[in-house]
Design a protein around this motif. Structure first.
Motif, PDB file in Angstrom:
ATOM      1  N   ALA A 288      10.633-110.822 -66.133  1.00  0.00           N
ATOM      2  CA  ALA A 288      10.438-112.268 -66.329  1.00  0.00           C
ATOM      3  C   ALA A 288       9.002-112.589 -66.710  1.00  0.00           C
ATOM      4  O   ALA A 288       8.752-113.412 -67.594  1.00  0.00           O
ATOM      5  CB  ALA A 288      10.840-113.015 -65.062  1.00  0.00           C
ATOM      6  N   LYS A 327      17.019-112.705 -66.105  1.00  0.00           N
ATOM      7  CA  LYS A 327      17.887-113.633 -65.374  1.00  0.00           C
ATOM      8  C   LYS A 327      19.206-112.963 -64.996  1.00  0.00           C
ATOM      9  O   LYS A 327      19.685-113.085 -63.852  1.00  0.00           O
ATOM     10  CB  LYS A 327      18.151-114.874 -66.225  1.00  0.00           C
ATOM     11  N   GLU A 331      20.922-112.195 -61.246  1.00  0.00           N
ATOM     12  CA  GLU A 331      22.276-112.658 -60.914  1.00  0.00           C
ATOM     13  C   GLU A 331      23.155-111.496 -60.447  1.00  0.00           C
ATOM     14  O   GLU A 331      23.912-111.622 -59.476  1.00  0.00           O
ATOM     15  CB  GLU A 331      22.909-113.334 -62.130  1.00  0.00           C
TER      16      GLU A 331
END
Length: 420
Positions: A288, A327, A331
């Motif tokens: 990220a 992301k 998850e």
């Protein structure tokens, strides 16, 4: 003469007399031309057609490949027929009774333009197809001569189509006809990712870190699902009521595959090897955070590597790809249990190839036993093959195993290995 390159290399022309041998005890191989028997004047050199003889679409041959393909996709009747044949096969959706003759007639009568159309067929459609096929072939069934219309075959076929709506996930994936995806790869996708929706959205980098899925296969899968026409075909299937059974959460062992170093290296950034990816992550970066950086020279990377990273990051689409991967990783990690629910079988990590006819069990039964013990069954023999299980009339796979020094088992040997 299996491709254009071989035809040209051996200079085989129409009308030539050739020397043929039986290669591998099976295949008739053209060795050479008997030039003194070549017709005069000499025929022209062979050229592959530039357009498809069925639909007229242009022919494409990808760089580095020997095979040429029609570019028409499902707009080509020939490709449509083959796509339906593959989809309906016994090891795919297993639609009993949907043979070649019916498939050809359904396509030629414009009753199906894609596999989802199979689930829209009605009794009237099938009877009309049969009538047109009989007229085209100049045959009149005895029942028709007697003023009757036989419908049992059509009722049975409609029932078989309806019964295929809930296949195991790996069979649905295999049935889609994704290039390079056979039974083994389809099973890997189903086992590790668990849900169809996740698989159809999985980025190439995630696919690359799965066992036995290399760069070429991962690219083919990602490209297939990125194609809008394929997504439309899949949506049509789902809308028709096709739903895979046995879906589950991603495999617990996926946690270690989701290591940020693995994923960063799997993105295919030029010059960014796994050690260099480890250097970046070891410097306190994450997927990220890397998506928001512009300069990479401060991490002690060679100038060529940092320059390649900066050039790759200059493309906004690549930054979005990296951010989306970060992301998705979070998850997936949130969905995974801390430890595997069941221990790995004692054949975990072993690859088997089945060939020939076993005395007391089918190949499917043998494959199920191997997989239950944690092993994997592949369709081809390579240096990575652990065992070849050979039965009666074993062919080239047995010869390949002996050539490579792969251990060969008979059925008794397999059962002994499974019983350990």
């Amino acid at each position: 003469l299996h491709n254009e390159d071989e035809v040209l290399r051996k200079d085989v022309r129409v009308g030539d007399t050739v020397i043929v041998r039986r290669a591998g005890d099976v295949i008739p191989e053209v060795l050479s031309v008997v030039l003194e028997r070549r017709p005069s004047p000499a025929p022209m050199r062979y050229e592959l057609p530039k357009t498809c003889p069925v639909c007229g679409s242009h022919v494409v041959r990808e760089e580095g490949e020997a095979v040429a393909r029609c570019s028409g996709g499902l707009s080509c009747a020939a490709q449509r027929k083959e796509a339906v044949r593959h989809f309906a096969g016994r090891r795919m959706m297993d639609i009993e009774g949907l043979g070649d003759r019916y498939i050809d007639s359904l396509v030629e009568c414009n009753l199906i333009h894609g596999v989802a159309d199979l689930y829209k067929l009605t009794l009237d459609d099938l009877l009309a197809m049969k009538r047109l096929a009989d007229e085209r072939e100049g045959t009149t069934p005895e029942t028709v001569k007697q003023g009757k219309v036989a419908t049992k075959w059509a009722d049975n076929l409609l029932a078989a189509i309806a019964a295929s709506k809930n296949p195991p996930l790996e069979r649905l994936l295999f049935a889609l006809g994704i290039r390079h995806v056979g039974e083994s790869t389809a099973k890997t996708l189903a086992d590790w990712l668990g849900r169809f929706e996740l698989i159809r959205q999985a980025p190439e980098a995630l696919l690359r870190v799965l066992p036995d899925i290399g760069g070429t296969v991962a690219e083919a899968i990602a490209e297939f699902f990125a194609e809008e026409k394929n997504q439309q075909a899949i949506n049509a299937l789902l809308a028709a009521g096709v739903a895979p059974q046995g879906e589950h959460a991603p495999k617990a062992q996926l946690r270690e595959k989701l290591d940020e170093v693995n994923l960063l290296a799997a993105l295919g950034i030029p010059k960014l090897t796994e050690p260099r990816a480890r250097q970046l992550i070891g410097a306190g970066q994450t997927l990220a955070s890397l998506a928001h950086l512009n300069l990479f020279g401060v991490f002690g990377l060679p100038a060529t590597v940092s320059g390649a990273l900066e050039e790759w990051m200059a493309n906004p689409a690549n930054r979005e790809k990296l951010a989306a991967l970060a992301k998705l990783r979070e998850e997936l990690l949130a969905q995974l249990p801390e430890a595997a629910a069941t221990p790995a079988g004692h054949l975990s990590g072993k690859t088997f190839v089945l060939t020939g006819t076993l005395p007391t069990m089918s190949r499917d039964a043998a494959q199920a036993l191997i997989e239950a013990a944690g092993g994997k069954v592949s369709g081809s023999v390579s240096k990575k093959t652990s065992y070849v299980v050979a039965g009666a009339e074993a062919g080239s796979k047995l010869a390949k195993a002996e050539e490579l020094g792969v251990t060969v088992l008979d059925e008794a040997g397999l059962m002994a290995l499974l019983g350990q």
